[in-house]
Design an enzyme around this catalytic site. Structure first.
Site, PDB file in Angstrom:
ATOM      1  N   GLU A  61      -6.342 -20.921 -17.016  1.00 15.86           N
ATOM      2  CA  GLU A  61      -6.740 -21.660 -15.829  1.00 15.86           C
ATOM      3  C   GLU A  61      -7.952 -22.505 -16.186  1.00 15.86           C
ATOM      4  O   GLU A  61      -9.001 -21.969 -16.524  1.00 15.86           O
ATOM      5  CB  GLU A  61      -7.093 -20.681 -14.715  1.00 15.86           C
ATOM      6  N   ASP A  75      -4.447   3.632   2.792  1.00 15.53           N
ATOM      7  CA  ASP A  75      -5.849   3.196   2.889  1.00 15.53           C
ATOM      8  C   ASP A  75      -5.959   1.695   3.209  1.00 15.53           C
ATOM      9  O   ASP A  75      -7.060   1.146   3.257  1.00 15.53           O
ATOM     10  CB  ASP A  75      -6.632   3.545   1.610  1.00 15.53           C
ATOM     11  N   ASP A 114      -8.694 -16.415 -17.103  1.00 12.81           N
ATOM     12  CA  ASP A 114      -9.467 -16.927 -15.985  1.00 12.81           C
ATOM     13  C   ASP A 114     -10.510 -17.947 -16.438  1.00 12.81           C
ATOM     14  O   ASP A 114     -11.211 -17.726 -17.422  1.00 12.81           O
ATOM     15  CB  ASP A 114     -10.181 -15.731 -15.323  1.00 12.81           C
ATOM     16  N   ASP A 122       0.855  -1.190   0.000  1.00 14.97           N
ATOM     17  CA  ASP A 122       0.000   0.000   0.000  1.00 14.97           C
ATOM     18  C   ASP A 122       0.896   1.245   0.000  1.00 14.97           C
ATOM     19  O   ASP A 122       1.897   1.280   0.700  1.00 14.97           O
ATOM     20  CB  ASP A 122      -0.888  -0.036   1.256  1.00 14.97           C
ATOM     21  N   ASP A 133      -1.546  -1.186  -3.938  1.00 10.63           N
ATOM     22  CA  ASP A 133      -1.828  -0.396  -5.138  1.00 10.63           C
ATOM     23  C   ASP A 133      -0.623  -0.389  -6.076  1.00 10.63           C
ATOM     24  O   ASP A 133       0.445  -0.920  -5.737  1.00 10.63           O
ATOM     25  CB  ASP A 133      -2.252   1.023  -4.753  1.00 10.63           C
ATOM     26  N   HIS A 193      -4.131 -17.575  -5.321  1.00 17.84           N
ATOM     27  CA  HIS A 193      -5.053 -16.790  -4.500  1.00 17.84           C
ATOM     28  C   HIS A 193      -6.365 -17.517  -4.203  1.00 17.84           C
ATOM     29  O   HIS A 193      -7.234 -16.956  -3.551  1.00 17.84           O
ATOM     30  CB  HIS A 193      -5.353 -15.469  -5.219  1.00 17.84           C
ATOM     31  N   ASP A 194      -6.525 -18.730  -4.729  1.00 20.15           N
ATOM     32  CA  ASP A 194      -7.777 -19.462  -4.533  1.00 20.15           C
ATOM     33  C   ASP A 194      -7.669 -20.587  -3.507  1.00 20.15           C
ATOM     34  O   ASP A 194      -8.668 -21.247  -3.201  1.00 20.15           O
ATOM     35  CB  ASP A 194      -8.244 -20.086  -5.854  1.00 20.15           C
ATOM     36  N   ASN A 199      -0.658   4.609   0.030  1.00 18.01           N
ATOM     37  CA  ASN A 199      -1.343   5.830   0.481  1.00 18.01           C
ATOM     38  C   ASN A 199      -2.103   5.656   1.800  1.00 18.01           C
ATOM     39  O   ASN A 199      -2.934   6.487   2.158  1.00 18.01           O
ATOM     40  CB  ASN A 199      -2.295   6.334  -0.611  1.00 18.01           C
TER      41      ASN A 199
END
Ligand code: TEU
Ligand code: CA
Length: 549
Positions: A267, A30, A208, A26, A34, A329-330, A28
């Site tokens: 995938e 939040d 995907d 990150d 990013d 990520h799954d 900034n």
């Protein structure tokens, strides 16, 4: 045995690093990663003596999205979500990456859009909309949807739209309506998107859920079977893996023809005959690489790995190239999955050896190189609807999406604000600074493995050859390549068991030579030296690599 031909494509010798944009860095405050954050961390990936030295980054979706599926629900395919930055930031990232020799691979979601995409808003506005047939709309009967199809994330794959009284199809969340790929206008629009990013300089796409691209549009019911979750209570005969998917991918391959260095990796979590390898196409006219999740889903057992490695290696047709992947990520991170009934760190080290020595392109999921563990999250921490739906019965996806731990400063240097997901519990010990300092760390091992792989033609280009005659709970193979002048071979031995083994390979074993030099062991205590097939030892869950002479 492989013969070396002129200039293989870049991905044959590349290491790809998957960045989950929400969680890398990150900039900034939040609490959400990013693009400026990623740019500020590129030196970690390549370009300095301390870098990991990967060759490409795959970025999970950056597109504007309502984030029901954390970016896999796209509202605009030609822009960047404001949480992550701007198109200018993206161009700067690409330029900075390229300057360091890092290629950029975009995630491309072809099967569905967000229900907030202007195409779908238009499509649902009326039965007579000019974009009505960009999605699948059908009438149900009285109180039943057009078919019994189940959505991957639970419930029916059909949702009735009150406004027009028809059902639309969504293979994942109701907020992710499926595009109608039989419509040439959809294809034109999407291939326009592909060109948009190629013109901006991207080097490839991770596609995907490609096996969902075609459906049987006469909407027959799927055959039923017994299972706990609704998605598995049917055989996915008509809603996946249809000929239309192959037709679309062939057309896509033609569409990228004018961009010769473009990598297409898909995938396909399919269980159809031929498995994911079907998506290389005949004569490799579909994808360059297709993920095969069989190893990822397998228990940590030598005999299962031995069989699956051979099957998936041999399934890849000439002209295709296998990606090697243990984490993404799954799924729960593989250090947790493989580590269940053994020593997780030793196993993850052995898995790392495998990742960089099997034939194919290694895909490293951010944090994996540190030995980062799944986060232990509370119900109130969860963000992913799929994880929430099956919690606590299934671990789900959020635990593997926790922020990257960089150092021991507050929030591990990921953010100055509150991270969108809590850090994994081990971040004070497992972080980049610690990994750089400690020569016995997972990070140091990954760096060494990447260096050795790149320096070895046997490991980048060689064929995969199993070695038989070893103990059942050890995996033994070699990689071999024939150049114009000589042969190079690298042997790999991994002890999957939790006890030490002394091994004498029979003279009948399929070995190029019976002696060599130990190049690397996953045990930081072991020193390099001579190796002989007549007698060598492996510690509990130890792996080693030997240059055969
Ligand atoms: O995943 C497709 C897929 O096969 C999923 O069913 C996967 O197995 C699931 O996440 C269970 O763990 C892709 C993306 O990788 C995933 O993040 C998206 O949510 C999905 O497509 C929809 O776009
Ligand atoms: Ca941010």
């Amino acid at each position: 045995m492989s013969l070396i031909h002129a200039a293989p494509p870049w991905w044959h010798s590349a290491v790809v690093y998957q960045i989950y944009p929400w969680s890398f860095q990150d900039s900034n405050g939040d609490g959400i990663g990013d693009l400026p954050g990623i740019i500020s961390r590129l030196d970690y990936l390549k370009g300095t003596p301390d870098s990991l030295d990967i060759d490409a980054i795959w970025l999970s979706p950056l597109y504007p999205s309502p984030m029901h599926d954390f970016g896999y629900d796209v509202m605009d395919y030609c822009a960047i979500d404001s949480r992550f930055g701007t198109l200018e930031d993206f161009d700067r990232l690409t330029a900075e990456a390229h300057r360091r020799g890092i290629r950029v691979v975009m995630d491309l979601v072809l099967n569905h859009t967000s229900d907030q995409h202007p195409w779908f808003i238009e499509s649902r506005s009326s039965r007579r909309s000019e974009k009505r047939d960009w999605y699948y709309w059908a009438d149900g009967t009285a109180h039943h949807p057009p078919s019994n199809w189940a959505a991957r994330f639970g419930g029916s794959a059909w949702t009735k739209d009150k406004h027009t009284g028809q059902y639309y199809l969504h293979s994942f969340l109701p907020e992710q309506p499926d595009l109608n790929w039989t419509n040439p206008a959809v294809r034109d629009a999407m291939f326009g998107v592909v060109r948009f990013w190629l013109e901006r300089g991207v080097d490839g796409f991770r596609l995907d859920a490609i096996n969902w691209l075609g459906k049987d549009t006469s909407w027959p019911d799927n055959p039923r079977r017994l299972a706990w979750r609704s998605y598995y209570r049917q055989v996915h005969r008509y809603d996946r893996d249809q000929p239309q998917a192959h037709e679309t991918l062939r057309a896509l391959r033609v569409a990228v023809k004018n961009y010769p260095d473009t990598m297409l990796v898909g995938e396909a979590s399919s269980d159809t005959p031929g498995g994911p390898a079907a998506f290389y196409g005949s004569g490799t006219n579909e994808l360059h690489e297709v993920f095969d999740f069989r190893l990822l889903r397998s228990p940590w057992q030598a005999d299962v790995f031995r069989r699956l490695i051979l099957e998936s290696d041999r399934a890849v047709p000439g002209g295709g190239w296998p990606p090697i992947v243990f984490s993404n990520h799954d799924q729960s991170r593989h250090i947790d999955r493989y580590g269940k009934d053994g020593d997780p760190v030793r196993r993850a080290r052995a898995a790392a050896l495998l990742l960089f020595t099997l034939r194919g392109t290694p895909f490293v999921y951010y944090g994996e190189e540190l030995g980062l563990r799944d986060g232990r999250l509370r119900r109130s921490d969860l963000r992913d609807p799929y994880t929430i739906r099956y919690w606590p019965w299934k671990k789900g996806r959020d635990p593997a999406r926790t922020p990257m731990p960089w150092d021991t400063s507050p929030h591990a240097g990921f953010t100055t604000g509150t991270p969108w997901l809590p850090l994994s519990a081990d971040w004070r010990r497992t972080n980049v600074v610690q990994g750089q300092r400690d020569t016995g760390s997972m990070l140091s091992l990954y760096k060494r493995l990447i260096r050795v792989k790149k320096g070895s033609r046997a490991l980048t280009a060689g064929s995969y050859e199993p070695i038989d005659g070893g103990p059942n709970d050890c995996l033994l193979f070699h990689r071999r390549v024939q150049t114009d002048t000589h042969q190079e071979a690298m042997l790999v031995a991994i002890n999957f068991s939790t006890h030490a083994q002394t091994i004498s390979l029979p003279t009948s074993a399929s070995l190029p030579q019976r002696s060599g030099r130990l190049v690397l062991s996953t045990d930081p205590q072991r020193s390099e030296g001579r190796w002989s097939a007549d007698r060598f030892s492996l510690g509990p869950e130890e792996g080693m690599m030997v240059e055969i002479e």
